[in-house]
Write an enzyme that holds these catalytic residues in place. Structure first.
Site, short mmCIF file in Angstrom:
data_model
loop_
_atom_site.label_atom_id
_atom_site.label_comp_id
_atom_site.label_asym_id
_atom_site.label_seq_id
_atom_site.Cartn_x
_atom_site.Cartn_y
_atom_site.Cartn_z
N TYR A 188 0.81 -1.32 -0.06
CA TYR A 188 0.04 0.01 0.02
C TYR A 188 0.80 1.25 -0.05
O TYR A 188 1.98 1.37 0.90
CB TYR A 188 -0.85 -0.02 1.14
CG TYR A 188 -1.44 1.24 1.50
CD1 TYR A 188 -2.35 1.86 0.56
CD2 TYR A 188 -1.36 1.93 2.78
CE1 TYR A 188 -3.19 3.10 0.90
CE2 TYR A 188 -1.98 3.12 2.98
CZ TYR A 188 -2.88 3.64 2.04
OH TYR A 188 -3.61 4.86 2.27
N SER A 189 0.54 2.15 -0.94
CA SER A 189 1.16 3.46 -1.25
C SER A 189 2.92 3.08 -1.35
O SER A 189 2.95 2.59 -2.12
CB SER A 189 0.82 4.01 0.45
OG SER A 189 1.44 5.62 0.14
N TYR A 190 3.64 3.49 -0.53
CA TYR A 190 4.99 3.26 -0.58
C TYR A 190 5.29 2.00 -0.68
O TYR A 190 6.13 1.46 -1.60
CB TYR A 190 5.74 3.73 0.75
CG TYR A 190 7.25 3.60 0.89
CD1 TYR A 190 8.28 4.77 0.73
CD2 TYR A 190 7.78 2.47 1.07
CE1 TYR A 190 9.43 4.49 0.69
CE2 TYR A 190 9.16 2.29 1.16
CZ TYR A 190 9.93 3.37 1.23
OH TYR A 190 11.50 3.46 1.20
N GLY A 192 3.36 -0.14 -2.38
CA GLY A 192 2.98 -0.61 -3.59
C GLY A 192 3.99 -0.48 -4.56
O GLY A 192 3.94 -1.12 -5.75
#
Length: 382
Positions: A188-190, A192
């Protein structure tokens, strides 16, 4: 027979038995034994709450039982349990004078039931795995859910010096839990973006990575407002932890840069804005907030200089409303960059919520249904 079976499960999950040492380890081991209906003498000091069968839903029960048994003024926080899930690690945190060294393991097994291939989820830019707690609940009796958290939260842990070091560490930890593929990995986010080099490293080892999921992240690690500094790091951490609201997150960076003295730590005025109740829930004080912000800044720095290259088979990209700009612009200008790193055809899947809310209680039920279908599809062959 049932007691023997329970003891066998405990041994298989936690390895050789290590006798709890001292009253605090003994008390915690007794709580674990009661919760999982195990004979006390089968619960090892190296036993993890999650490996014994605990899920993220059980953490509140564990908090209450520890609070009652240990007689402490404040409950043990969710963050503390996630960071210290074994009897020994939790005891060392609650009684630092013990001086017992606890080896860093990036894997946090948020739930270990289910016969399908495990899902490994990489943390966002703050390094912690709190964001996955609600999501993991939906995988009970489906597939194990392992979260990966950054190094540097606990006493004596050195933060990662490079993204290569982070990736090497995570790949080794994944293979200890699951020696061979096919693998299912998401972030998720970073995180990802980090799944790309992790999947590439596993492929280079001759393994198949059947599912690669990027939860609202382009393949390049960067902040929409440019390189992250100490102010931005502290603000984004506070926002992630719900210490400040969206309006404050938007306003504070420029405001603080204009008013802070050169020697003033931006964490202090941000922390002063935080609701006391939320700080108590997280068990967070100013010193820990400063250390956490520094760790997040370090992760941002090693991500900022990373330049992705190479390819993987295909990626499933889940996207919501971005923090800045429109969803259409975000998809076209940032997320579609994944096509340069895929040998096959990527899937772009729109989900509900915004970047910072897509996994919270308002949207996680819908998200997990979409995610689970996509994982099953990928594991069966695209």
């Amino acid at each position: 027979a049932e007691l023997a079976d329970a003891a066998g499960v405990a041994r298989r999950q936690t390895g050789e038995h290590v006798r709890p040492d001292g009253p605090i380890e003994t008390a915690i081991a007794r709580v674990f034994a009661e919760m999982f209906e195990l004979p006390f003498d089968t619960v090892s000091a190296t036993a993890s709450f999650f490996d014994l069968g605990g899920t993220s839903l059980d953490i509140l029960t564990l908090q209450q039982r520890l609070h009652a048994m240990l007689g402490r003024a404040k409950p043990v926080s969710l963050v503390t349990i996630l960071q210290n899930p074994t009897v020994r690690a939790l005891a060392s945190h609650l009684e630092p004078s013990r001086g017992t060294a606890v080896e860093y393991d990036p894997i946090v097994p948020l739930q270990t039931t289910g016969g399908k291939t495990p899902l490994f989820c990489v943390h966002p830019g703050v390094g912690e795995v709190l964001v996955f707690v609600n999501l993991a609940n939906y995988f009970v009796n489906d597939r194990p859910f392992y979260a990966l958290r950054a190094r540097g939260f606990n006493e004596g842990e050195t933060p990662f010096h490079s993204l290569d070091e982070l990736v090497d560490t995570y790949v080794a930890a994944i293979r200890r839990r699951q020696p061979h593929g096919p693998y299912a990995i998401a972030g998720y986010s970073y995180g990802g973006a980090v799944v790309l080099p992790i999947a590439q490293r596993l492929e280079a080892l001759g393994e198949r990575v059947a599912f690669i999921g990027s939860i609202d992240a382009p393949p390049v690690i960067k902040h929409p407002r440019g390189k992250v500094d100490a102010v931005e790091s502290a603000v984004m951490l506070a926002f992630f932890l719900s210490l400040i609201d969206r309006e404050q997150m938007e306003r504070l960076p420029d405001s603080l840069r204009a008013t802070l003295r050169p020697d003033e730590d931006p964490c202090e005025p941000i922390f002063a804005l935080a609701p006391k109740r939320r700080l108590a829930e997280l068990g967070l004080d100013l010193q820990r907030f400063k250390a956490w912000s520094a760790l997040a800044l370090g992760l941002s720095d090693i991500g900022h200089v990373h330049r992705p290259s190479g390819t993987v088979e295909a990626v499933s990209i889940f996207y919501a409303d971005p923090l800045w700009g429109t969803k259409a612009e975000y998809l076209a200008q940032e997320l579609k960059r994944w096509d340069s790193f895929a040998r096959g055809t990527n899937c772009y899947i729109e989900v509900g919520g915004e970047h910072h809310t897509m996994l919270d209680v308002r949207h996680v039920a819908a998200f997990q249904a979409t995610l689970r279908v996509e994982i099953d599809r990928a594991m069966q062959g695209r």
